[in-house]
Design an enzyme around this catalytic site. Structure first.
Site, short mmCIF file in Angstrom:
data_model
loop_
_atom_site.label_atom_id
_atom_site.label_comp_id
_atom_site.label_asym_id
_atom_site.label_seq_id
_atom_site.Cartn_x
_atom_site.Cartn_y
_atom_site.Cartn_z
N HIS A 41 -8.69 18.96 13.29
CA HIS A 41 -9.97 18.29 12.95
C HIS A 41 -10.13 18.15 11.44
O HIS A 41 -11.25 18.10 10.94
CB HIS A 41 -11.17 19.04 13.53
CG HIS A 41 -11.00 19.46 14.96
ND1 HIS A 41 -11.36 18.66 16.02
CD2 HIS A 41 -10.44 20.58 15.50
CE1 HIS A 41 -11.06 19.28 17.17
NE2 HIS A 41 -10.49 20.45 16.87
N SER B 172 -5.66 1.50 -12.03
CA SER B 172 -6.80 0.62 -11.80
C SER B 172 -6.97 -0.28 -13.02
O SER B 172 -6.75 0.15 -14.15
CB SER B 172 -8.05 1.47 -11.60
OG SER B 172 -9.21 0.71 -11.87
N LYS C 6 -7.34 6.37 -13.02
CA LYS C 6 -6.85 6.28 -11.64
C LYS C 6 -5.33 6.26 -11.51
O LYS C 6 -4.63 5.68 -12.32
CB LYS C 6 -7.41 5.00 -10.97
CG LYS C 6 -8.88 5.02 -10.70
CD LYS C 6 -9.33 6.13 -9.77
CE LYS C 6 -8.90 5.92 -8.34
NZ LYS C 6 -9.61 4.82 -7.68
N GLU D 180 -0.54 3.51 1.11
CA GLU D 180 -1.59 2.72 1.76
C GLU D 180 -0.99 1.47 2.40
O GLU D 180 -1.41 1.03 3.47
CB GLU D 180 -2.66 2.34 0.75
CG GLU D 180 -3.46 3.56 0.29
CD GLU D 180 -4.27 3.28 -0.97
OE1 GLU D 180 -4.85 2.20 -1.09
OE2 GLU D 180 -4.29 4.15 -1.86
#
Ligand code: ARG
Length: 467
Positions: free
Chosen positions: A160, A281, A287, A294
């Site tokens: 979980h 970024s 970043k 992804e």
């Protein structure tokens, strides 16, 4: 004849509408079947020769010309450019007739593009499956390397997405090794059903010539011949099965991607991705984004989509061949391209990922991941597990109120809830003991994991991958 001439002109007096002709064409993508179709055509020529339809000389000239076409295509990167061919089959036939004249027109005897395309497609998927098997194994190898490199690293295991019990980093790596092993097994098993020769099914009813299909199958390395011509030309189960197996590969890659995306966030801080596979970024200077992972996660969706597209295309088709089936190519081609690049990128990401062992250990030591161990140690003192679970739960509540970990409590504090707690209880709560206790087959104890890792290493070494 040229490759732009239709293969079916005799019946027609009117020309095709230009928009329709373009719509109908598959050469833009099925040119990828070129080499497979040449191979199938050579076998067709030999089949016709054995049946007495092509003379020895005709067979030799057709086969030499087909070889020449393959050599031309290999040497000329623009070989396919500018052709107006309807599909790869008419392209090859046109080129063949250009080279050998009238004899070339005999090659299609008893053959239809329906059994021809099914044959070429099977040959193509068979070859690509072999390559994918290696790509999967290379990623497995990267998991083995990472496991070996961080053999002492411990991190929290989750259920979980809540800290659950500590596990070895190598155990986590080998979990993916197992998934990928099943993927290889699945693809290998599907090869058995791919490797069936449809050629000789004709358009749908079988071939009207005395072709020894079994000998054609042997030449092409097929294990079997299809036993029913209607099925032979209309079966695309193998393509669906392939996209299914590929979908599961993508499920596994996507879960891996998700794990690492989480692990390299500041909140976890378990893994540092290499600059080589990250992006920044345009606005936020701090970043470092895991775009590589992804994209792997994102691309899973298109592979699943391809399988759904194939299922949907096939489901309502009357026997036998229907042009709808031309849609099968792009789905499979893109599946192969997508899975292959994702496997390769995943291996690069993993090879360049650094595990922050201090951070993973700290996380594994905080958050009561040893509460099960407390219960288990009470069980070893004879307490029934359900009671031990209850006592350990109460101890956790108490520890939270004291802002302490279980291992920081005194034995007397623990005995308030668990009077069976013995001298050894506190020692049993250490990270090392907690991990070492999971020593049955499949568990995360260092001994077990090292043993599994040796097996995995041997398996990979035996494959002799060129890495
Ligand atoms: N391009 C077609 C396909 O990929 C080849 C088979 C065409 N057969 C036919 N009867 N029109 O399915």
């Amino acid at each position: 004849m040229s490759e732009t001439k239709n293969l079916w002109g005799g019946r027609f007096t009117g020309a095709a509408n230009e928009t329709f002709a373009e719509f109908n064409r598959s050469f833009g993508f099925d040119r990828r079947l070129f080499f497979a179709d040449i191979k199938g055509s050579v076998a067709q020529a030999n089949g016709l020769a054995a049946a007495g339809i092509l003379t020895t000389d005709e067979t030799a000239s057709v086969i030499a010309a087909l070889g020449q076409l393959a050599a031309d295509a290999e040497s000329d990167p623009r070989y396919f450019d500018g052709s107006g061919a309807e599909d790869v089959h008419s392209f090859i036939e046109g080129k063949l007739v250009d080279k050998v004249g009238e004899t070339g027109k005999k090659l299609h005897t008893g053959r239809s593009r329906n059994d021809q395309v099914a044959t070429a497609f099977r040959l193509w998927i068979r070859d690509e499956t072999e390559t994918l098997l290696n790509d999967i194994a290379r990623l497995q190898s990267a998991f083995v390397r990472s496991a070996e490199k961080y053999i002492n690293a411990v991190l929290p295991g989750y259920t979980h997405l809540q800290r659950a019990q500590p596990v070895l980093w190598a155990h986590w790596c080998l979990a993916y090794f197992e998934m990928l092993d099943r993927d290889r097994e699945r693809l290998t098993q599907s090869l058995g059903r791919i490797n069936v020769l449809p050629l000789g099914s004709g358009a749908l009813a079988g071939t009207g010539f005395d072709i020894d299909r079994e000998s054609v199958a042997r030449e092409l390395g097929f294990d079997h011949v299809s036993r029913n011509s209607l099925d032979g030309v209309s079966d695309r189960d193998f393509a669906i099965e392939f996209t299914g197996a590929a979908s599961l590969v993508m499920v596994h890659l996507s879960r891996f991607a998700e794990d690492i995306i989480l692990y390299c966030s500041t909140e976890f801080g378990f893994v540092e991705l290499s600059d080589a596979v990250s992006t920044g970024s345009s606005l936020m200077p701090q970043k470092k984004n895991p775009d590589s992972l992804e994209l792997i996660r994102g691309k899973a969706g298109r592979v699943f989509g391809h399988q759904m597209a194939l299922l949907t295309t096939l489901k309502g088709l009357p026997l036998a061949y229907n042009k709808d089936m031309q849609e099968d190519k792009e789905a499979v081609f893109d599946t192969v391209d997508t899975v292959r690049v994702c496997l390769r990128v995943a291996a690069i990401v993993l090879d360049n990922a650094t595990v922050n062992e201090t951070q993973t250990r700290k996380a594994a030591e905080t958050g009561y991941l040893n509460a099960t161990e407390l219960a288990d140690s009470l069980v070893r003192q004879g307490v029934p597990f359900r009671d031990a679970h209850e006592a350990a739960g109460k101890t956790v509540v108490y520890a939270i109120s004291q802002n302490k970990e279980l291992g920081e409590l005194t034995i007397d504090e623990i005995r308030q809830f668990a009077d069976a707690a013995g001298e050894d209880t506190l020692a049993a709560l250490s990270l090392e003991r907690t991990v070492a206790a999971k020593s049955a087959i499949g568990g995360t104890s260092p001994d077990r994991v090292r043993q599994e890792l040796r097996t995995a290493r041997r398996k990979i070494d035996e494959l002799n991958l060129d890495e």
